[in-house]
Scaffold this active site. Structure first.
Site, mmCIF file in Angstrom:
data_model
loop_
_atom_site.group_PDB
_atom_site.id
_atom_site.type_symbol
_atom_site.label_atom_id
_atom_site.label_comp_id
_atom_site.label_asym_id
_atom_site.label_seq_id
_atom_site.Cartn_x
_atom_site.Cartn_y
_atom_site.Cartn_z
ATOM 1 C CB CYS A 2 -0.911 0.014 1.272
ATOM 2 S SG CYS A 2 -1.932 -1.302 1.335
ATOM 3 N N GLY A 80 2.805 -2.852 3.725
ATOM 4 C CA GLY A 80 3.703 -4.061 3.864
ATOM 5 C C GLY A 80 3.034 -5.338 4.164
ATOM 6 N N GLY A 379 14.724 -12.526 -6.041
ATOM 7 C CA GLY A 379 16.137 -13.219 -5.431
ATOM 8 C C GLY A 379 16.804 -12.031 -4.933
#
Length: 615
Positions: A2, A80, A379
């Site tokens: 967000c 988050g 990664g």
């Protein structure tokens, strides 16, 4: 994932005035949260939120409040993912808390009511949030340990403004985009000073910090830092622990109520994450993992100083090996050089980073990925953690009294490149004195390094290099991933940034990290059984950039337009002689590619953001 924005003013009543300002600040975050928006107003605090719905799509709306007996206890605007929210929820329920949603947002809110500001130490994830406590009239700004999610603030005479990105603050009339010499140094140094936000008056909440805003002022508390600890496990147990930690964090990061995928380059890092994700999904009966790779139309691969092999064949090999639903996103040089694409990158960053085609290609890739997925695993950060970059293994780079990655910048453009600042005015470069600025930032970082007593000189130096990468270099790349993905409404998760894994590997001795004489020995050993041998043994290859000769030619056309317009804001920053040389027919446009990219980015930034340079 967000976007958040807000305003705390202890001398105003924000419930009766300034509504349009907070509306405008929040609206700038729509790119980060395209699904929903909301605003909560208290007398001295107003919190805005834009939502990208990922977990508990119906119940996780924000800003979220906790109330008791008709009284507001706390208000949260949160960005988050907290990957241990299920465990925390169970613990909080045992303590008497009752939940009305399945969201991790409510877990964070209830965790504050239980543990106060020390909730930060209990969270495993990537997050940046603002929490207003009307009982204490206090705002907390909290950022995750590694700085995966951004959070900026600006102090006012009676409070603070905050937002996920600078653009949220620029929507407030008190904040102007002004940049002085120090800000320009930070922008061009490639050093990433914690807390520095380029613009005058703006600050970034440093990773692992809690910022307190009260009527009497603002204070900062550090709740996490890399620490030196004794590594007691032998090599087989260390490899097993790395595998266990990485498997656990990948499994945790697969939690999603929306389509999820993996970004697959065919290198060791992304392949490891993809293989572990495929295994966990298969065990859970959730079907094949989706994977995406980037490629360039019209390119005929040529090995260079950084890339020995193309990514495509290795990405396909991994996809076949794990049974992935794989797609290659092909980009062409015209789209990479297009002014509209470059403008999209600028809007994402809010300032020019000089990455050029590396940024435009990533933005276009993320736009394509977003058409089929909302969440992606990456990664990113494995090289910084396990010592994967080539300069970790070059004696001259290890011994240099400088950030080791700076020597590699010239290699990114190939032999003969004049570098990103090649077209800037000599007077400007003299005033900036980037070498001195970088040296100061380097020695500041070096003074922070925690050391183990009795370590031999090599172990001590490699610990320093590891710290420099984990506290400086990786944060540039994490910022890049965040801005360009969220500009497309895509959430990118980074398993290698799990703080448990970071703490453990940071303290593993260098001799273990290179036990087989290669880079990333621990990671390679930990996941070898999951990968094709050709991928497990592949040498590090950075994120690819186009090799199409048409790309630098398109840039040259843009530089010619800028050189012909003395009224352009970026014109005064350029070296006229250098520009003339760059535009000559006998000058290889590839040699001035980085300089041209930066010149065009600077001019667009000064123009679109109306930046006042205080030089």
């Amino acid at each position: 994932m967000c976007g958040i924005a807000g305003w705390v003013s202890f001398d105003r009543d924000l419930t009766t005035s300034e509504h349009a300002v907070l509306d405008a600040m929040t609206a700038t975050m729509a790119c980060r949260g395209p699904d929903a928006g909301g605003i909560h107003r208290e007398r001295h605090a107003a919190l805005g939120h834009r939502r990208l719905a990922v977990i508990d799509i119906e119940g996780g709306t924000q800003p979220m409040t906790a109330e008791q007996d008709g009284r507001t206890l706390a208000v949260l605007s949160y960005s988050g993912e907290v990957y241990n929210h299920r465990e925390l929820r169970a613990e909080l329920e045992l303590a008497g808390h009752r939940f009305r949603t399945r969201s991790d947002t409510e877990v964070v809110l209830r965790a504050y009511l239980q543990w106060g500001e020390h909730l930060a130490e209990r969270l495993n994830g990537m997050f940046a949030f603002a929490l207003w406590d009307p009982r204490a009239e206090e705002l907390l700004l909290v950022r995750d340990r590694m700085g995966v999610k951004p959070l900026f603030y600006h102090r006012t005479p009676d409070g603070v403004l905050f937002g996920s990105e600078p653009k949220a603050l620029f929507a407030h009339p008190l904040v102007r985009p002004e940049v002085d010499l120090d800000g320009l140094r930070e922008l061009l140094s490639f050093a990433k000073t914690p807390g520095h936000a380029v613009y005058r008056g703006l600050h970034e909440v440093p990773p692992g910090r809690v910022v307190h805003v009260r009527r009497e002022g603002l204070t900062v508390r550090r709740y996490w830092a890399l620490e030196a600890g004794e590594h007691t496990e032998d090599l087989p147990d260390t490899v097993a622990t790395v595998r266990e930690l990485l498997s656990d964090t990948v499994r945790r990061q697969l939690i999603s109520d929306v389509p999820l995928c993996s970004l697959l380059s065919g290198g060791l890092d992304s392949s490891a994450v993809t293989a572990l994700a495929a295994l966990a999904l298969r065990e859970a009966g959730r079907g094949p993992v989706r994977t995406f790779a980037v490629d360039y139309t019209g390119d005929r691969f040529r090995a260079d100083a950084l890339r020995d092999t193309p990514d495509g064949p290795y990405a396909r090999l991994v996809a076949e090996h794990v049974g992935a639903d794989h797609r290659a996103v092909e980009l062409d040089s015209a789209a990479l050089a297009a002014a509209g694409t470059r403008a999209g990158v600028l809007r994402a960053w809010d300032y020019p980073m000089g990455f050029g085609a590396l940024d435009t290609s990533m933005l276009l890739l993320f736009r394509a990925v977003r058409e089929r997925s909302t969440v992606a695993l990456s990664g990113e950060s494995a090289d910084e953690l396990f010592g994967g970059y080539r300069w970790f293994h070059q004696p001259e780079a290890v011994a240099a009294d400088a950030f080791p990655w700076l020597a590699a910048l010239s290699q990114l453009a190939g032999p003969g490149s004049l570098g990103p600042t090649a077209l800037l005015s000599p007077d400007l470069l003299t005033a900036l004195d980037l070498d001195a600025y970088r040296a100061d930032r380097y020695h500041e970082a070096l003074a922070e390094v925690p050391h183990q007593e009795g370590a031999d000189p090599l172990e001590r130096r490699m610990r320093e290099l590891s710290y420099l990468h984990l506290s400086r270099f990786v944060r540039i790349l994490l910022d890049r991933k965040d801005r360009l993905s969220m500009a497309s409404g895509l959430e990118v998760r980074v398993p290698f940034c799990d703080h448990r894994l970071v703490e453990y590997v940071f303290n593993a001795p260098w001799r273990m990290k290179t036990f087989d004489g290669r880079e990333k020995s621990l990671l390679r050993a930990a996941v070898r059984d999951l990968l094709p041998a050709a991928v497990a043994d592949r040498v590090k290859s950075p994120y690819p950039t186009t090799q199409d000769p048409g790309y630098p030619l398109a840039l040259r056309a843009g530089l010619a337009e800028l050189a012909a317009d003395p009224g352009a804001p970026g014109f005064e920053l350029l070296d006229p002689k250098g520009v003339v040389t760059a535009l000559r027919a006998d000058t290889d446009p590839q040699a001035v590619r980085q300089g041209t990219e930066l010149a065009l980015e600077l001019d667009a930034w000064l123009t679109k953001y109306h930046v006042a340079l205080m030089l």
